[in-house]
Motif scaffolding. Sequence first.
Motif, PDB file in Angstrom:
ATOM      1  N   PRO A 130      -2.048  14.121  -8.296  1.00 31.95           N
ATOM      2  CA  PRO A 130      -3.111  14.033  -9.186  1.00 31.95           C
ATOM      3  C   PRO A 130      -2.615  13.894 -10.580  1.00 31.95           C
ATOM      4  CG  PRO A 130      -2.935  16.162  -8.407  1.00 31.95           C
ATOM      5  CD  PRO A 130      -2.113  15.466  -7.535  1.00 31.95           C
ATOM      6  N   LEU A 139      -0.269   7.632  -6.401  1.00 31.66           N
ATOM      7  CA  LEU A 139      -1.120   8.227  -5.722  1.00 31.66           C
ATOM      8  C   LEU A 139      -0.564   9.306  -5.214  1.00 31.66           C
ATOM      9  CD1 LEU A 139      -3.424   5.414  -4.036  1.00 31.66           C
ATOM     10  CD2 LEU A 139      -3.639   6.387  -6.304  1.00 31.66           C
ATOM     11  N   LYS A 140       0.720   9.596  -5.483  1.00 32.12           N
ATOM     12  CA  LYS A 140       1.317  10.894  -4.638  1.00 32.12           C
ATOM     13  C   LYS A 140       0.609  12.298  -5.129  1.00 32.12           C
ATOM     14  CE  LYS A 140       5.540  12.626  -2.735  1.00 32.12           C
ATOM     15  NZ  LYS A 140       7.109  12.431  -2.564  1.00 32.12           N
ATOM     16  N   VAL A 162       2.266   1.888  -3.359  1.00 26.94           N
ATOM     17  CA  VAL A 162       1.325   2.329  -4.204  1.00 26.94           C
ATOM     18  C   VAL A 162       0.804   3.734  -4.046  1.00 26.94           C
ATOM     19  CG1 VAL A 162      -1.269   2.125  -4.924  1.00 26.94           C
ATOM     20  CG2 VAL A 162       0.209   0.058  -4.681  1.00 26.94           C
ATOM     21  N   ARG A 163       0.993   4.188  -2.838  1.00 25.27           N
ATOM     22  CA  ARG A 163       0.755   5.629  -2.657  1.00 25.27           C
ATOM     23  C   ARG A 163       1.936   6.382  -3.185  1.00 25.27           C
ATOM     24  NH1 ARG A 163      -1.146   3.521   2.393  1.00 25.27           N
ATOM     25  NH2 ARG A 163       1.062   3.909   3.435  1.00 25.27           N
ATOM     26  N   PRO A 214      -6.438   7.551 -10.772  1.00 21.45           N
ATOM     27  CA  PRO A 214      -6.046   6.403 -10.175  1.00 21.45           C
ATOM     28  C   PRO A 214      -6.442   6.303  -8.483  1.00 21.45           C
ATOM     29  CG  PRO A 214      -4.319   7.801 -11.530  1.00 21.45           C
ATOM     30  CD  PRO A 214      -5.483   8.489 -11.473  1.00 21.45           C
ATOM     31  N   GLY A 215      -6.523   5.443  -8.043  1.00 13.47           N
ATOM     32  CA  GLY A 215      -6.924   5.213  -6.864  1.00 13.47           C
ATOM     33  C   GLY A 215      -8.147   4.204  -6.519  1.00 13.47           C
ATOM     34  N   ASP A 216      -9.015   3.926  -7.590  1.00 13.27           N
ATOM     35  CA  ASP A 216     -10.084   3.042  -7.468  1.00 13.27           C
ATOM     36  C   ASP A 216      -9.390   2.006  -8.346  1.00 13.27           C
ATOM     37  OD1 ASP A 216     -12.850   2.310  -7.554  1.00 13.27           O
ATOM     38  OD2 ASP A 216     -13.310   4.532  -7.510  1.00 13.27           O
ATOM     39  N   GLY A 222      -2.167   4.626 -13.564  1.00 14.09           N
ATOM     40  CA  GLY A 222      -2.239   3.688 -12.408  1.00 14.09           C
ATOM     41  C   GLY A 222      -1.300   2.340 -12.586  1.00 14.09           C
ATOM     42  N   ASP A 232       0.908  -1.354  -0.071  1.00 15.72           N
ATOM     43  CA  ASP A 232       0.139   0.057   0.102  1.00 15.72           C
ATOM     44  C   ASP A 232       0.805   1.209   0.012  1.00 15.72           C
ATOM     45  OD1 ASP A 232      -2.465  -1.602   0.057  1.00 15.72           O
ATOM     46  OD2 ASP A 232      -2.945  -1.461   2.053  1.00 15.72           O
TER      47      ASP A 232
END
Length: 337
Positions: A27, A24-25, A19-20, A37-39, A130, A16
């Motif tokens: 937008p 996800l860091k 991934v972050r 991304p994130g879903d 993603g 996790d």
Amino acid sequence: MASESGPEQSSGLTEDRIVREIFLKEPPLSSDFVVPPGDDAAVVRVEGDLVATADILVEGVHFDLSYFSPEDLGYRAVAVNLSDLAAMGARPHSCLVSVGMPSLVSEEFVRGLAAGIRDSLEEFGASLAGGDTVRSERVVVSVTALGTLDGKPLTRSGAKEGDGIYISGPAGLSHIGMLFLTGGTSGGEDLEEARRKHLRPVPRVALGLALREREIASSCIDTSDGLVRDLTRILEASGVGASIDVAPLLDERLRKLAQAAGVDPLDALLYGGEDFELLFTVPPEKEKELLRSVGEEVIRIGIVRAERGLSDSLGGEPLSLSGKGKSSFEHFGEGGA
């Protein structure tokens, strides 16, 4: 497992967190994302045709972490895919990035890899859409790049008799840079340029767009596998032949660098690969427009012939292409690792 020169191992880095850090860091740059991304998946709205390409980099096959920093690796993994989009005349939109790493890799390595990925994406106006992570024995970075275009794409198959043959930059410099990196040679500014050419290739996105939008090029490919191999792909796809003279590419700087690296300059130039320049053909009636309207420097190296095959010369003196090509990388042949 990774070698001692690879990512340092430490505890506390979960999937996790990876991934972050990578996905996800920040937008997406593009406003086309309906769901970012994130879903479970990203949703993107695009106009025109979607262009897709993918490439995978494997530690010990495509790179060595003894001389590749994680930042350079992340940058290169994206850039080589954007080069394929450039060869099609597409505008980069986004990338999917999947990463395999040994367990317990350091957070510093992950942060560096993510920074290199973001730097490359931002430089060429693309977003991260993603990806995925997995544990693996070696570091593996797989990128799928997506681009858009609103007209006819550039392809390998449009070259016609009489077309001029052009390349967007030097050939053989990346191969020489790789030899310097693996040999640990230090030196001046030219050596640093050769190293950088290998570590951080620059996809010719703006040139590819101009060649397509202004309908200048009749065919195009990027030089990922060497001048001779990639030109041969254009010729075979187009059903034609060519005569080239590599004298404009064999300057004194390349000769000196090749000598310092212990490689034949012609071998590096013709077969070295991984330069990621654009190699393209231009109809005679479009050549003045090319030189007038395209801001980037391009080099004319030959002409397309009706008769199949490739003949090569240096300043008008014929060269033999037989028995060459040992520098070209081949995944599943003798040259593959």
